[in-house]
Design a protein around this motif. Structure first.
Motif, PDB file in Angstrom:
ATOM      1  N   ASP A  14       0.899  -1.351  -0.169  1.00 55.91           N
ATOM      2  CA  ASP A  14      -0.019   0.058  -0.096  1.00 55.91           C
ATOM      3  C   ASP A  14       0.908   1.192   0.052  1.00 55.91           C
ATOM      4  OD1 ASP A  14      -1.853   1.715   0.169  1.00 55.91           O
ATOM      5  OD2 ASP A  14      -2.827   1.033   2.079  1.00 55.91           O
ATOM      6  N   VAL A  15       0.672   1.986  -0.948  1.00 55.67           N
ATOM      7  CA  VAL A  15       1.422   3.323  -1.005  1.00 55.67           C
ATOM      8  C   VAL A  15       0.977   4.502  -0.742  1.00 55.67           C
ATOM      9  CG1 VAL A  15       3.211   2.146  -2.910  1.00 55.67           C
ATOM     10  CG2 VAL A  15       1.089   3.318  -3.501  1.00 55.67           C
ATOM     11  N   VAL A  16      -0.500   4.666  -0.214  1.00 47.79           N
ATOM     12  CA  VAL A  16      -1.205   5.617   0.269  1.00 47.79           C
ATOM     13  C   VAL A  16      -1.264   5.796   1.716  1.00 47.79           C
ATOM     14  CG1 VAL A  16      -3.581   6.687  -0.046  1.00 47.79           C
ATOM     15  CG2 VAL A  16      -2.417   5.682  -1.844  1.00 47.79           C
ATOM     16  N   LEU A  17      -1.126   7.287   2.263  1.00 51.23           N
ATOM     17  CA  LEU A  17      -1.325   7.459   3.571  1.00 51.23           C
ATOM     18  C   LEU A  17      -2.899   7.603   3.623  1.00 51.23           C
ATOM     19  CD1 LEU A  17      -0.495   8.177   6.416  1.00 51.23           C
ATOM     20  CD2 LEU A  17       0.024  10.581   5.510  1.00 51.23           C
ATOM     21  N   GLY A  18      -3.528   6.657   4.393  1.00 50.24           N
ATOM     22  CA  GLY A  18      -4.944   6.955   4.405  1.00 50.24           C
ATOM     23  C   GLY A  18      -5.572   6.100   5.657  1.00 50.24           C
ATOM     24  N   PHE A  19      -6.663   6.277   5.950  1.00 50.71           N
ATOM     25  CA  PHE A  19      -7.376   5.237   7.228  1.00 50.71           C
ATOM     26  C   PHE A  19      -8.091   4.261   6.328  1.00 50.71           C
ATOM     27  CE2 PHE A  19      -7.409   9.947   8.469  1.00 50.71           C
ATOM     28  CZ  PHE A  19      -6.741   9.542   9.638  1.00 50.71           C
ATOM     29  N   ASP A  20      -8.312   3.372   7.331  1.00 49.39           N
ATOM     30  CA  ASP A  20      -9.065   1.688   7.178  1.00 49.39           C
ATOM     31  C   ASP A  20     -10.445   2.045   6.997  1.00 49.39           C
ATOM     32  OD1 ASP A  20      -6.406   0.736   7.168  1.00 49.39           O
ATOM     33  OD2 ASP A  20      -6.381   0.013   9.056  1.00 49.39           O
ATOM     34  N   SER A  21     -10.927   3.126   7.460  1.00 49.59           N
ATOM     35  CA  SER A  21     -12.332   3.102   7.382  1.00 49.59           C
ATOM     36  C   SER A  21     -12.792   4.767   6.939  1.00 49.59           C
ATOM     37  CB  SER A  21     -12.959   2.842   8.922  1.00 49.59           C
ATOM     38  OG  SER A  21     -12.650   3.872   9.690  1.00 49.59           O
ATOM     39  N   LEU A  22     -13.995   4.693   6.819  1.00 47.71           N
ATOM     40  CA  LEU A  22     -14.669   6.107   6.609  1.00 47.71           C
ATOM     41  C   LEU A  22     -14.368   7.164   7.546  1.00 47.71           C
ATOM     42  CD1 LEU A  22     -17.432   5.122   4.090  1.00 47.71           C
ATOM     43  CD2 LEU A  22     -15.286   6.466   3.571  1.00 47.71           C
ATOM     44  N   GLU A  23     -14.911   6.591   8.832  1.00 50.20           N
ATOM     45  CA  GLU A  23     -15.051   7.531   9.990  1.00 50.20           C
ATOM     46  C   GLU A  23     -14.148   8.796  10.286  1.00 50.20           C
ATOM     47  OE1 GLU A  23     -15.411   4.017  10.065  1.00 50.20           O
ATOM     48  OE2 GLU A  23     -17.578   4.443  10.109  1.00 50.20           O
ATOM     49  N   PRO A  24     -12.783   8.471  10.086  1.00 43.63           N
ATOM     50  CA  PRO A  24     -11.902   9.730  10.363  1.00 43.63           C
ATOM     51  C   PRO A  24     -12.021  10.621   9.296  1.00 43.63           C
ATOM     52  CG  PRO A  24     -10.752   7.566  10.539  1.00 43.63           C
ATOM     53  CD  PRO A  24     -12.143   7.318   9.995  1.00 43.63           C
ATOM     54  N   TYR A  25     -12.380  10.296   8.133  1.00 42.54           N
ATOM     55  CA  TYR A  25     -12.489  11.156   7.114  1.00 42.54           C
ATOM     56  C   TYR A  25     -13.889  12.009   7.353  1.00 42.54           C
ATOM     57  CZ  TYR A  25      -9.201   8.587   4.437  1.00 42.54           C
ATOM     58  OH  TYR A  25      -8.147   7.820   3.911  1.00 42.54           O
ATOM     59  N   LEU A  26     -15.266  11.153   7.719  1.00 46.90           N
ATOM     60  CA  LEU A  26     -16.245  11.884   7.789  1.00 46.90           C
ATOM     61  C   LEU A  26     -16.195  12.735   9.234  1.00 46.90           C
ATOM     62  CD1 LEU A  26     -18.647   8.938   7.208  1.00 46.90           C
ATOM     63  CD2 LEU A  26     -17.903  10.750   5.473  1.00 46.90           C
ATOM     64  N   ASN A  27     -15.444  12.411  10.154  1.00 45.41           N
ATOM     65  CA  ASN A  27     -15.202  13.305  11.282  1.00 45.41           C
ATOM     66  C   ASN A  27     -14.103  14.310  11.185  1.00 45.41           C
ATOM     67  OD1 ASN A  27     -17.158  11.891  12.460  1.00 45.41           O
ATOM     68  ND2 ASN A  27     -15.599  10.336  13.224  1.00 45.41           N
ATOM     69  N   GLY A  28     -13.493  14.488  10.086  1.00 44.84           N
ATOM     70  CA  GLY A  28     -12.608  15.755   9.819  1.00 44.84           C
ATOM     71  C   GLY A  28     -11.127  15.210  10.351  1.00 44.84           C
ATOM     72  N   ALA A  29     -10.869  14.127  10.833  1.00 40.96           N
ATOM     73  CA  ALA A  29      -9.453  13.832  11.494  1.00 40.96           C
ATOM     74  C   ALA A  29      -8.383  14.223  10.287  1.00 40.96           C
ATOM     75  CB  ALA A  29      -9.483  12.339  11.744  1.00 40.96           C
ATOM     76  N   ALA A  30      -8.462  13.962   9.085  1.00 43.08           N
ATOM     77  CA  ALA A  30      -7.572  14.414   8.155  1.00 43.08           C
ATOM     78  C   ALA A  30      -8.569  14.461   6.821  1.00 43.08           C
ATOM     79  CB  ALA A  30      -6.475  13.332   7.995  1.00 43.08           C
ATOM     80  N   PRO A  31      -9.322  15.302   6.729  1.00 46.65           N
ATOM     81  CA  PRO A  31     -10.373  15.216   5.582  1.00 46.65           C
ATOM     82  C   PRO A  31      -9.754  15.387   4.232  1.00 46.65           C
ATOM     83  CG  PRO A  31     -10.207  17.623   6.542  1.00 46.65           C
ATOM     84  CD  PRO A  31      -9.447  16.647   7.457  1.00 46.65           C
ATOM     85  N   TYR A  32      -8.394  15.750   3.894  1.00 46.67           N
ATOM     86  CA  TYR A  32      -7.907  15.695   2.723  1.00 46.67           C
ATOM     87  C   TYR A  32      -6.785  14.582   2.328  1.00 46.67           C
ATOM     88  CZ  TYR A  32     -10.050  20.365   3.102  1.00 46.67           C
ATOM     89  OH  TYR A  32     -10.926  21.288   3.253  1.00 46.67           O
ATOM     90  N   PHE A  33      -6.568  13.497   2.813  1.00 46.25           N
ATOM     91  CA  PHE A  33      -5.781  12.681   2.791  1.00 46.25           C
ATOM     92  C   PHE A  33      -6.234  11.848   1.753  1.00 46.25           C
ATOM     93  CE2 PHE A  33      -3.731  11.374   7.209  1.00 46.25           C
ATOM     94  CZ  PHE A  33      -2.892  12.577   7.114  1.00 46.25           C
TER      95      PHE A  33
END
Length: 106
Positions: free
Chosen positions: A43-62
Motif C-alpha cells: 500500500d503506497v497511500v497514506l490513508g485510514f482503514d475506515s470512513l469515520e476519520p474522513y467523515l469526522n474531519g480527522a484528516a479530511p484531505y488525505f
C-alpha cells in the motif's frame, strides 16, 4: 456525493495486479496497493482503514481527489441562479478549489 442524503462507501477496484480502495466521499483514495519488485503488493497511500476519520474531519484531505469545486474560480466570483457570489481569494487573484463554501447556503 452530490446528494447530501447519499451514504459514503468504500469501493474496491482490483485487476489482479493493482488494487485501489476509493470512496464516493470526495473521490478519496484510502488505499492503493501496487506490486514491488518482487511482485508483493504494498500500500503506497497514506490513508485510514475506515470512513469515520474522513467523515469526522480527522484528516479530511488525505487521498482526496475532488474538493467541493475542482480547479480555480476566476477572480473569486461566480454567478449561480442569477446571484453573484464573492469568495475569499486564497490564491490571488483566484479562489482555489477545495474551499468550504457552506457559508453561502441560504
Amino acid at each position: 456525493m452530490a446528494d447530501p442524503n447519499q451514504k459514503a462507501h468504500i469501493f474496491e477496484l482490483d485487476n489482479g495486479t493493482t488494487r485501489v480502495l476509493v470512496t464516493n466521499y470526495g473521490c478519496t483514495i484510502t488505499s492503493l496497493s501496487v506490486p514491488d519488485r518482487d511482485g508483493k503488493l504494498a500500500d503506497v497511500v497514506l490513508g485510514f482503514d475506515s470512513l469515520e476519520p474522513y467523515l469526522n474531519g480527522a484528516a479530511p484531505y488525505f487521498g482526496c481527489i475532488v474538493g467541493r469545486v475542482a480547479n480555480r474560480i476566476k477572480d473569486g466570483k461566480f454567478t449561480l441562479n442569477g446571484v453573484e457570489y464573492s469568495l475569499p481569494l486564497n490564491k490571488p487573484p483566484n479562489s482555489l478549489h477545495g474551499m468550504d463554501f457552506s457559508y453561502l447556503s441560504a
